[in-house]
Design a protein around this motif. Sequence first.
Motif, short mmCIF file in Angstrom:
data_model
loop_
_atom_site.label_atom_id
_atom_site.label_comp_id
_atom_site.label_asym_id
_atom_site.label_seq_id
_atom_site.Cartn_x
_atom_site.Cartn_y
_atom_site.Cartn_z
N ASP A 1 35.40 -24.91 -11.28
CA ASP A 1 34.50 -23.85 -11.75
C ASP A 1 33.38 -23.58 -10.74
OD1 ASP A 1 35.96 -23.55 -14.05
OD2 ASP A 1 34.58 -24.68 -15.33
N GLN A 2 32.84 -24.64 -10.15
CA GLN A 2 31.78 -24.44 -9.15
C GLN A 2 32.29 -23.58 -7.99
OE1 GLN A 2 29.17 -28.03 -8.13
NE2 GLN A 2 30.91 -29.03 -9.13
N LEU A 3 33.48 -23.90 -7.52
CA LEU A 3 34.04 -23.16 -6.38
C LEU A 3 34.35 -21.71 -6.75
CD1 LEU A 3 36.33 -25.98 -4.97
CD2 LEU A 3 34.21 -25.12 -3.98
N ASP A 4 34.88 -21.50 -7.96
CA ASP A 4 35.13 -20.13 -8.41
C ASP A 4 33.84 -19.31 -8.44
OD1 ASP A 4 37.88 -20.42 -8.78
OD2 ASP A 4 37.68 -21.02 -10.89
N MET A 5 32.78 -19.89 -8.97
CA MET A 5 31.53 -19.16 -9.13
C MET A 5 30.91 -18.81 -7.78
SD MET A 5 31.35 -18.66 -12.30
CE MET A 5 29.68 -18.12 -12.67
N VAL A 6 31.07 -19.68 -6.79
CA VAL A 6 30.55 -19.37 -5.46
C VAL A 6 31.39 -18.30 -4.78
CG1 VAL A 6 30.17 -20.27 -3.13
CG2 VAL A 6 29.47 -21.63 -5.11
N PHE A 7 32.69 -18.53 -4.70
CA PHE A 7 33.55 -17.62 -3.93
C PHE A 7 33.63 -16.21 -4.51
CE2 PHE A 7 35.30 -21.46 -1.88
CZ PHE A 7 35.41 -21.01 -0.57
N THR A 8 33.49 -16.08 -5.83
CA THR A 8 33.60 -14.76 -6.44
C THR A 8 32.29 -14.00 -6.48
OG1 THR A 8 33.26 -15.69 -8.66
CG2 THR A 8 35.55 -15.48 -7.89
N MET B 1 14.93 -12.68 8.40
CA MET B 1 15.69 -12.64 7.15
C MET B 1 17.06 -13.28 7.36
SD MET B 1 15.79 -11.71 3.94
CE MET B 1 14.41 -10.57 3.84
N ILE B 2 17.44 -14.19 6.46
CA ILE B 2 18.74 -14.84 6.54
C ILE B 2 19.83 -13.87 6.11
CG2 ILE B 2 20.19 -16.62 5.47
CD1 ILE B 2 17.83 -18.49 5.51
N LYS B 3 20.88 -13.74 6.93
CA LYS B 3 21.96 -12.80 6.66
C LYS B 3 23.31 -13.49 6.47
CE LYS B 3 19.79 -9.15 9.43
NZ LYS B 3 19.98 -8.22 10.59
N HIS B 4 23.39 -14.77 6.80
CA HIS B 4 24.67 -15.45 6.77
C HIS B 4 24.70 -16.54 5.71
CE1 HIS B 4 25.99 -13.33 10.37
NE2 HIS B 4 24.78 -13.55 10.86
N THR B 5 25.91 -16.91 5.29
CA THR B 5 26.08 -17.83 4.18
C THR B 5 27.05 -18.95 4.52
OG1 THR B 5 27.89 -16.50 3.28
CG2 THR B 5 25.66 -16.01 2.49
N ALA B 6 26.84 -20.11 3.92
CA ALA B 6 27.74 -21.25 4.09
C ALA B 6 27.76 -22.06 2.81
CB ALA B 6 27.30 -22.12 5.26
N LEU B 7 28.88 -22.73 2.60
CA LEU B 7 29.08 -23.56 1.40
C LEU B 7 29.32 -24.99 1.81
CD1 LEU B 7 29.90 -24.13 -1.62
CD2 LEU B 7 32.21 -23.38 -0.98
N THR B 8 28.68 -25.92 1.11
CA THR B 8 28.98 -27.33 1.30
C THR B 8 29.65 -27.87 0.04
OG1 THR B 8 28.07 -29.56 1.53
CG2 THR B 8 26.58 -27.89 0.68
N ILE B 9 30.75 -28.58 0.24
CA ILE B 9 31.48 -29.26 -0.84
C ILE B 9 31.35 -30.74 -0.55
CG2 ILE B 9 33.68 -29.50 -2.03
CD1 ILE B 9 34.52 -26.82 -0.73
N ALA B 10 30.56 -31.45 -1.32
CA ALA B 10 30.25 -32.84 -0.96
C ALA B 10 29.61 -33.55 -2.14
CB ALA B 10 29.32 -32.87 0.25
N GLY B 11 29.27 -34.82 -1.93
CA GLY B 11 28.60 -35.62 -2.95
C GLY B 11 27.10 -35.47 -2.88
N SER B 12 26.45 -35.79 -3.98
CA SER B 12 24.99 -35.72 -4.06
C SER B 12 24.38 -37.08 -3.69
CB SER B 12 24.57 -35.34 -5.48
OG SER B 12 23.18 -35.46 -5.65
N ASP B 13 23.31 -37.04 -2.90
CA ASP B 13 22.58 -38.26 -2.51
C ASP B 13 21.22 -38.23 -3.19
OD1 ASP B 13 21.12 -40.27 -1.32
OD2 ASP B 13 21.29 -39.50 0.72
N SER B 14 21.00 -39.14 -4.12
CA SER B 14 19.74 -39.15 -4.87
C SER B 14 18.52 -39.38 -4.00
CB SER B 14 19.80 -40.22 -5.98
OG SER B 14 20.17 -41.48 -5.44
N SER B 15 18.70 -39.98 -2.82
CA SER B 15 17.54 -40.21 -1.94
C SER B 15 17.27 -39.02 -1.03
CB SER B 15 17.77 -41.46 -1.08
OG SER B 15 18.78 -41.25 -0.12
N GLY B 16 18.16 -38.03 -1.02
CA GLY B 16 17.90 -36.78 -0.30
C GLY B 16 18.20 -36.79 1.18
N GLY B 17 18.72 -37.91 1.69
CA GLY B 17 18.92 -38.00 3.14
C GLY B 17 20.29 -37.61 3.64
N ALA B 18 21.28 -37.64 2.75
CA ALA B 18 22.66 -37.34 3.15
C ALA B 18 23.28 -36.42 2.11
CB ALA B 18 23.46 -38.63 3.30
#
Length: 284
Positions: free
Chosen positions: A62-69, A1-18
């Motif tokens: 707003d994205q960051l607020d919703m994650v952190f809170t 069971m996953i117990k830990h969390t992490a956030l990525t703040i970055a751009g979206s890659d439509s090809s899914g590789g980065a």
Amino acid sequence: MIKHTALTIAGSDSSGGAGIQADLKAMLACGVFGMSAITAITAQNTTGVKSIMQVTPDILSDQLDMVFTDIYPEAVKVGMTFNCELIKVISGKLSEYDARNIVVDPVMVATSGARLIDEKAIDSLCKLLLPKADLITPNIPEAMILSGLSSISNEEDMLAAARIMGETFGCCVLVKGGHMSGDESSADVLYKTDNSYFWYTSPRIDNPNTHGTGCTLSSAIASYLAKGDPMEIAISKAKNYLSKAIAAGLNLGKGSGPLWHMTANVSERSYSEDSNSSHNISIS
């Protein structure tokens, strides 16, 4: 069971590789629950970037607020920041929510050569964001820009650049040596704020498909920091995972293809500090 969390703040890659897509895959493979805040939408594939549209500062905020809170991240990876306005939002929110284990991959140019940050934003990156990082992970071209060195052609130069950046920004620095050619092995150097450094050496893998390697490595490091590993061990585990993802030999697309992120991950039970060659030397 996953117990830990992490956030990525970055751009979206439509090809899914980065970008966001690679980050979330790497986080899952390394055993943490990944969340995301998107800075920009890119139209890209393995051959290049066609177009980029940034999100608005309000949407990013707003994205960051919703994650952190709600689901507080135990580590934060920051990738593509794109421009000054978004960097200001990220910097402000990291301070507001007292974010920890911040790993900044100073993404400036894509593997294909496309520029991924506004020229004016580099100053904001250096003044507002990098000083908040626990670790930054520049490759050789990025290290030259951030350190001010005109050339980085050997390990002595890499260490000099790492030390300059570490002292300038007050954080640990991992300079990645993959851009240096001619050797059968690749060396990265970690400079720590206690004035020590570690070398990580691993054999080069014969695979031209390296789309998203920087995103993957920084996300894996953030994942292991979220799980409580010390910096030097988190990096060693992340490099081991990245090597396996490259060596899996996924071959998709017409250009520099993506990695296989769901390769067997490096568990604590299988990890050994001898899993790759590294040594610690104090700087005089």
